[in-house]
Design a protein around this motif. Structure first.
Motif, PDB file in Angstrom:
ATOM      1  N   CYS A  74       0.829  -1.207   0.000  1.00 48.85           N
ATOM      2  CA  CYS A  74       0.000   0.000   0.000  1.00 48.85           C
ATOM      3  C   CYS A  74       0.862   1.255   0.000  1.00 48.85           C
ATOM      4  CB  CYS A  74      -0.929  -0.013   1.213  1.00 48.85           C
ATOM      5  SG  CYS A  74      -2.050   1.410   1.266  1.00 48.85           S
ATOM      6  N   GLN A  75       1.924   1.267   0.794  1.00 53.16           N
ATOM      7  CA  GLN A  75       2.792   2.434   0.842  1.00 53.16           C
ATOM      8  C   GLN A  75       3.530   2.628  -0.482  1.00 53.16           C
ATOM      9  OE1 GLN A  75       5.338   2.318   4.297  1.00 53.16           O
ATOM     10  NE2 GLN A  75       3.666   2.857   5.676  1.00 53.16           N
ATOM     11  N   MET A  76       3.939   1.533  -1.133  1.00 57.34           N
ATOM     12  CA  MET A  76       4.560   1.646  -2.449  1.00 57.34           C
ATOM     13  C   MET A  76       3.576   2.221  -3.460  1.00 57.34           C
ATOM     14  SD  MET A  76       6.661  -1.959  -2.678  1.00 57.34           S
ATOM     15  CE  MET A  76       7.067  -1.687  -4.408  1.00 57.34           C
ATOM     16  N   PHE A  77       2.324   1.813  -3.369  1.00 53.68           N
ATOM     17  CA  PHE A  77       1.308   2.336  -4.285  1.00 53.68           C
ATOM     18  C   PHE A  77       1.113   3.835  -4.081  1.00 53.68           C
ATOM     19  CE2 PHE A  77      -3.081   3.418  -5.296  1.00 53.68           C
ATOM     20  CZ  PHE A  77      -3.181   2.958  -6.597  1.00 53.68           C
ATOM     21  N   ILE A  78       1.085   4.277  -2.831  1.00 55.83           N
ATOM     22  CA  ILE A  78       0.873   5.701  -2.539  1.00 55.83           C
ATOM     23  C   ILE A  78       2.024   6.538  -3.078  1.00 55.83           C
ATOM     24  CG2 ILE A  78       0.713   7.408  -0.680  1.00 55.83           C
ATOM     25  CD1 ILE A  78      -0.743   5.282   0.975  1.00 55.83           C
ATOM     26  N   VAL A  79       3.256   6.160  -2.741  1.00 56.16           N
ATOM     27  CA  VAL A  79       4.422   6.933  -3.188  1.00 56.16           C
ATOM     28  C   VAL A  79       4.543   6.879  -4.708  1.00 56.16           C
ATOM     29  CG1 VAL A  79       6.928   7.156  -3.074  1.00 56.16           C
ATOM     30  CG2 VAL A  79       5.636   6.560  -1.022  1.00 56.16           C
ATOM     31  N   GLY A  80       4.380   5.689  -5.273  1.00 52.89           N
ATOM     32  CA  GLY A  80       4.507   5.557  -6.720  1.00 52.89           C
ATOM     33  C   GLY A  80       3.473   6.371  -7.463  1.00 52.89           C
ATOM     34  N   LEU A  81       2.218   6.320  -7.007  1.00 49.95           N
ATOM     35  CA  LEU A  81       1.151   7.037  -7.697  1.00 49.95           C
ATOM     36  C   LEU A  81       1.335   8.545  -7.601  1.00 49.95           C
ATOM     37  CD1 LEU A  81      -1.520   6.916  -9.224  1.00 49.95           C
ATOM     38  CD2 LEU A  81      -2.695   6.892  -7.007  1.00 49.95           C
ATOM     39  N   LEU A  82       1.633   9.057  -6.397  1.00 47.92           N
ATOM     40  CA  LEU A  82       1.799  10.500  -6.238  1.00 47.92           C
ATOM     41  C   LEU A  82       3.005  11.018  -7.023  1.00 47.92           C
ATOM     42  CD1 LEU A  82       0.982  10.997  -2.434  1.00 47.92           C
ATOM     43  CD2 LEU A  82      -0.428  11.620  -4.398  1.00 47.92           C
ATOM     44  N   SER A  83       4.117  10.315  -6.956  1.00 47.13           N
ATOM     45  CA  SER A  83       5.311  10.756  -7.677  1.00 47.13           C
ATOM     46  C   SER A  83       5.100  10.661  -9.178  1.00 47.13           C
ATOM     47  CB  SER A  83       6.519   9.907  -7.266  1.00 47.13           C
ATOM     48  OG  SER A  83       6.793  10.048  -5.892  1.00 47.13           O
ATOM     49  N   PHE A  84       4.473   9.571  -9.622  1.00 49.42           N
ATOM     50  CA  PHE A  84       4.231   9.411 -11.058  1.00 49.42           C
ATOM     51  C   PHE A  84       3.283  10.484 -11.587  1.00 49.42           C
ATOM     52  CE2 PHE A  84       1.367   7.752 -14.344  1.00 49.42           C
ATOM     53  CZ  PHE A  84       2.280   7.549 -15.365  1.00 49.42           C
ATOM     54  N   SER A  85       2.277  10.842 -10.806  1.00 52.38           N
ATOM     55  CA  SER A  85       1.318  11.838 -11.273  1.00 52.38           C
ATOM     56  C   SER A  85       1.971  13.189 -11.532  1.00 52.38           C
ATOM     57  CB  SER A  85       0.189  12.000 -10.251  1.00 52.38           C
ATOM     58  OG  SER A  85       0.687  12.497  -9.023  1.00 52.38           O
ATOM     59  N   THR A  86       3.064  13.470 -10.850  1.00 54.84           N
ATOM     60  CA  THR A  86       3.741  14.754 -11.049  1.00 54.84           C
ATOM     61  C   THR A  86       4.581  14.781 -12.323  1.00 54.84           C
ATOM     62  OG1 THR A  86       5.661  14.060  -9.747  1.00 54.84           O
ATOM     63  CG2 THR A  86       3.855  15.119  -8.564  1.00 54.84           C
ATOM     64  N   ILE A  87       4.981  13.615 -12.799  1.00 63.27           N
ATOM     65  CA  ILE A  87       5.846  13.583 -13.983  1.00 63.27           C
ATOM     66  C   ILE A  87       5.155  12.961 -15.190  1.00 63.27           C
ATOM     67  CG2 ILE A  87       7.940  13.435 -12.575  1.00 63.27           C
ATOM     68  CD1 ILE A  87       8.022  10.416 -13.345  1.00 63.27           C
ATOM     69  N   ALA A  88       3.865  12.623 -15.065  1.00 60.74           N
ATOM     70  CA  ALA A  88       3.173  11.901 -16.136  1.00 60.74           C
ATOM     71  C   ALA A  88       3.205  12.675 -17.444  1.00 60.74           C
ATOM     72  CB  ALA A  88       1.738  11.598 -15.712  1.00 60.74           C
ATOM     73  N   LEU A  89       2.976  13.989 -17.376  1.00 62.12           N
ATOM     74  CA  LEU A  89       2.941  14.787 -18.601  1.00 62.12           C
ATOM     75  C   LEU A  89       4.294  14.780 -19.303  1.00 62.12           C
ATOM     76  CD1 LEU A  89       1.555  16.849 -20.506  1.00 62.12           C
ATOM     77  CD2 LEU A  89       2.361  18.641 -18.968  1.00 62.12           C
ATOM     78  N   GLU A  90       5.349  15.080 -18.560  1.00 62.72           N
ATOM     79  CA  GLU A  90       6.682  15.119 -19.164  1.00 62.72           C
ATOM     80  C   GLU A  90       7.161  13.721 -19.546  1.00 62.72           C
ATOM     81  OE1 GLU A  90       7.963  17.824 -20.176  1.00 62.72           O
ATOM     82  OE2 GLU A  90       6.321  18.901 -19.219  1.00 62.72           O
ATOM     83  N   LEU A  91       6.698  12.706 -18.831  1.00 68.33           N
ATOM     84  CA  LEU A  91       7.066  11.343 -19.197  1.00 68.33           C
ATOM     85  C   LEU A  91       6.466  10.990 -20.554  1.00 68.33           C
ATOM     86  CD1 LEU A  91       8.515   8.765 -18.230  1.00 68.33           C
ATOM     87  CD2 LEU A  91       6.327   8.017 -17.284  1.00 68.33           C
ATOM     88  N   HIS A  92       5.238  11.448 -20.787  1.00 69.88           N
ATOM     89  CA  HIS A  92       4.619  11.214 -22.095  1.00 69.88           C
ATOM     90  C   HIS A  92       5.426  11.878 -23.205  1.00 69.88           C
ATOM     91  CE1 HIS A  92       1.446  10.717 -25.100  1.00 69.88           C
ATOM     92  NE2 HIS A  92       1.690  11.968 -25.446  1.00 69.88           N
ATOM     93  N   HIS A  93       5.838  13.123 -22.976  1.00 71.63           N
ATOM     94  CA  HIS A  93       6.648  13.822 -23.984  1.00 71.63           C
ATOM     95  C   HIS A  93       8.014  13.162 -24.153  1.00 71.63           C
ATOM     96  CE1 HIS A  93       3.742  16.945 -24.611  1.00 71.63           C
ATOM     97  NE2 HIS A  93       3.756  17.321 -23.345  1.00 71.63           N
ATOM     98  N   LEU A  94       8.559  12.640 -23.057  1.00 70.03           N
ATOM     99  CA  LEU A  94       9.849  11.957 -23.142  1.00 70.03           C
ATOM    100  C   LEU A  94       9.727  10.692 -23.993  1.00 70.03           C
ATOM    101  CD1 LEU A  94      12.806  11.609 -22.283  1.00 70.03           C
ATOM    102  CD2 LEU A  94      11.977  10.407 -20.248  1.00 70.03           C
ATOM    103  N   TYR A  95       8.688   9.900 -23.762  1.00 73.18           N
ATOM    104  CA  TYR A  95       8.474   8.705 -24.573  1.00 73.18           C
ATOM    105  C   TYR A  95       8.237   9.079 -26.032  1.00 73.18           C
ATOM    106  CZ  TYR A  95       8.152   5.615 -20.514  1.00 73.18           C
ATOM    107  OH  TYR A  95       8.445   4.878 -19.392  1.00 73.18           O
TER     108      TYR A  95
END
Length: 595
Positions: free
Chosen positions: A455-476
């Motif tokens: 559960c803690q991995m899901f929380i940290v992963g989701l919150l951190s990923f949500s902050t970089i999702a836009l730029e990650l899309h552009h990076l891909y």
């Protein structure tokens, strides 16, 4: 360190610098200053062909029956160009400086049935060709498809091969600034049927003067926009993400500090009932107990810091203008050499961390650091290379290139890894815990599901990923496309924010974990921080199915390279997460001890 070992290390570093300098040079015939007189031949090298939607699936230019010289003159390539899948060869085109040509015959040839079939399949798969003219990349299409259903008398699609290439070159003074290639849609030959046909390939070139400077001629290839509207939307989304991230980090810091101050007040009040509410105070004798598999844990710390060092150096090279798009193979060369040279960082961090807790067994930790990332990466590359060889793609590494990489790794990475480990052992220091350790570990009370690792991995992963999702899309989109959507400056800002947010979330969840008297936080902090990489890889799968990429070769390379990249981020973020949590934990227990 002995004088002999210093001398060997200096020689190794000198050889590495020489290799980087040699391999970063372009394997063309262009003069170093790229200056020409009117009528001087300007080198044109053909490179590769491939389907537009599959960037990893490329083949040698002469795998298709284009006009060629006999024998084909292949150019000697650098390590980076081979890793990049470039296969440069001379061409029959004669594009002399400032010499305009119209309808010049390249060659006339009779295409056999199997050659017609090759061209038709290439046109059906939307193949493009790539060349280099004075080190400037050129792209063009091989043919086109017309829908035969629009004509009543025709059934099925019609396939046409372009037979004429129009080059438009721009110059400033005695230097080439820009060149574009267009396949003439009016000069085509029908290749729909399996019959032998006579084809005459021609080309033209027009020269025009421009005010653009030679030093800025590569800027168009690194421009981080496709359309002005999309560029504005990108910046708006980026600023919106930054504001959201800053608010989120501010809220998290405020909540953590508020709760921590309340706990410290209870500890210092002397009230026994309030003191019992501070659960983390009672595990002071276990919280600094080093975890199981300390050798593997030390290796994670060492490799994570090594990869973080590589990323930082790559950003510096990008800001200095050394790394830029279509600088053939320099990024690949830099990654190989930087990984080898920064092995000393992995060896030192691994050894010094291990020796804080035990003087014995640090050699095993250093060995694990040498294979923790390089081992899975090697297996992945060998599997992908086997797939590429079976397809005959240019991504397949020749045996000689593989031996060069092995030689570089054995000559630099292995000795530097051992040297770093030895330095870490020589300058070792004992871990100074703020409180003494209990002889036996304290029993951990049963925890609800939301306080366990998944559960803690899901929380940290989701919150951190949500902050970089836009730029990650552009990076891909940049890595697996043909346009650069994100400049290095934005990537660097998002990378720093990702590190800071990972550290804050890790501190907060470590504090919550200690508050319920769970002292086994070392490994959990690593997994919490690295969980963002799991979301990154999951998003890459989603990105693939939303794209136009297809085929087993492209799927293999996409998943393989993204898995390697996400695994690197797992180690980087995991080490950052643990370091931040360790600083926090040591700080709060020092405060309690002083009171």
């Amino acid at each position: 360190m002995t004088q002999k070992s210093l001398k060997i290390t200096s020689l190794q570093l000198l050889f590495a610098i020489l290799i980087l300098a040699v391999s970063s040079r372009s394997a063309t015939l262009s003069p170093h200053d790229h200056r020409y007189n009117a009528g001087d031949p300007v080198p044109l090298l053909v490179n590769k062909v491939g389907p537009l939607n599959n960037p990893s699936e490329t083949y040698q230019y002469y795998d298709l029956p284009f006009c060629r010289s006999e024998p084909i003159k292949w150019k000697k390539e650098t390590l980076g160009e081979v890793l990049n899948g470039d296969r440069l060869a001379s061409a029959l085109y004669e594009l002399k400086f400032l010499e305009a040509k119209t309808g010049v015959t390249l060659c006339s040839k009779k295409l056999k049935v199997d050659e017609v079939a090759k061209f038709r399949k290439a046109v059906a798969d939307d193949f493009y060709f790539q060349m280099y003219y004075d080190d400037l990349p050129i792209w063009g299409y091989i043919g086109k498809i017309e829908d035969g259903s629009l004509v009543l008398s025709e059934k099925g699609n019609k396939y046409y091969l372009f037979t004429r290439v129009q080059f438009d070159a721009l110059y400033n003074g005695d230097q080439v600034v820009e060149i574009r290639a267009f396949s003439d849609p009016t000069s085509v030959v029908d290749i729909t049927d399996d019959i032998e046909i006579n084809v005459k390939f021609t080309y033209s070139i027009v020269w025009s003067e421009t005010s653009a400077q030679f030093k800025t001629r590569m800027d168009k290839y690194s421009r981080a926009s496709s359309l002005p509207t999309l560029h504005k939307i990108h910046w708006f989304s980026f600023i919106n993400s930054i504001v959201f991230i800053l608010l989120l980090m501010g809220l998290l810091i405020l909540l953590i500090l508020r709760r921590l101050k309340n706990d410290l007040r209870k500890c210092s009040s002397g009230d026994e009932e309030e003191d019992k509410e501070v659960g983390w105070k009672y595990i002071h004798g276990d919280v600094f107990r080093y975890p199981q598999n300390i050798s593997l844990f030390s290796a994670v710390m060492g490799v994570g810091n090594q990869l973080l060092t590589i990323v930082c150096i790559l950003f510096v090279l990008a800001f200095l203008g050394i790394l830029y798009p279509y600088n053939r193979g320099l990024l690949s060369t830099s990654l190989v050499l930087l990984y080898s040279l920064t092995s000393v960082v992995a060896g030192y961090i691994t050894s010094s961390f291990h020796n804080q807790f035990s003087d014995a067994g640090w050699e095993r930790s250093v060995f694990l650091a040498g294979i923790l990332y390089f081992g899975p990466l090697t297996v992945t590359v060998l599997i992908l290379n086997t797939v590429a060889v079976s397809y005959g793609a240019t991504a397949a590494l020749p045996f000689g290139t593989i031996m060069v990489i092995v030689f570089i790794y054995m000559l630099f990475a292995v000795p530097l890894l051992a040297l770093g480990g030895r330095i870490g052992y020589w300058f070792r220091s004992e871990f100074q815990a703020p409180s003494a350790l209990n002889r036996y570990p304290r029993e951990i009370p049963p925890l609800p599901w939301y306080q366990k690792s998944p559960c803690q991995m899901f929380i940290v992963g989701l919150l951190s990923f949500s902050t970089i999702a836009l730029e990650l899309h552009h990076l891909y989109a940049s890595l697996w496309g043909y346009k650069i959507f994100t400049p290095p400056g934005i990537l660097f800002v998002m990378f720093i924010i990702l590190l800071v947010l990972t550290a804050i979330l890790s501190i907060g969840l470590t504090y919550i974990q200690l508050s319920v008297e769970d002292h086994e936080w070392w490994w959990r902090s690593v997994f919490r921080g690295g969980s963002t990489a799991i979301f990154m890889f999951a998003y890459s799968i989603y990105f693939y199915f939303r794209s136009n990429m297809s085929g087993f070769l492209q799927l293999s390379f996409f998943l393989g390279y993204n898995a390697a990249m996400c695994y690197a981020f797992f180690l980087i973020l995991g080490s950052i997460s643990f370091r931040a949590s360790m600083i926090f934990v040591r700080r709060i227990y020092r405060v309690v001890k002083s009171e």
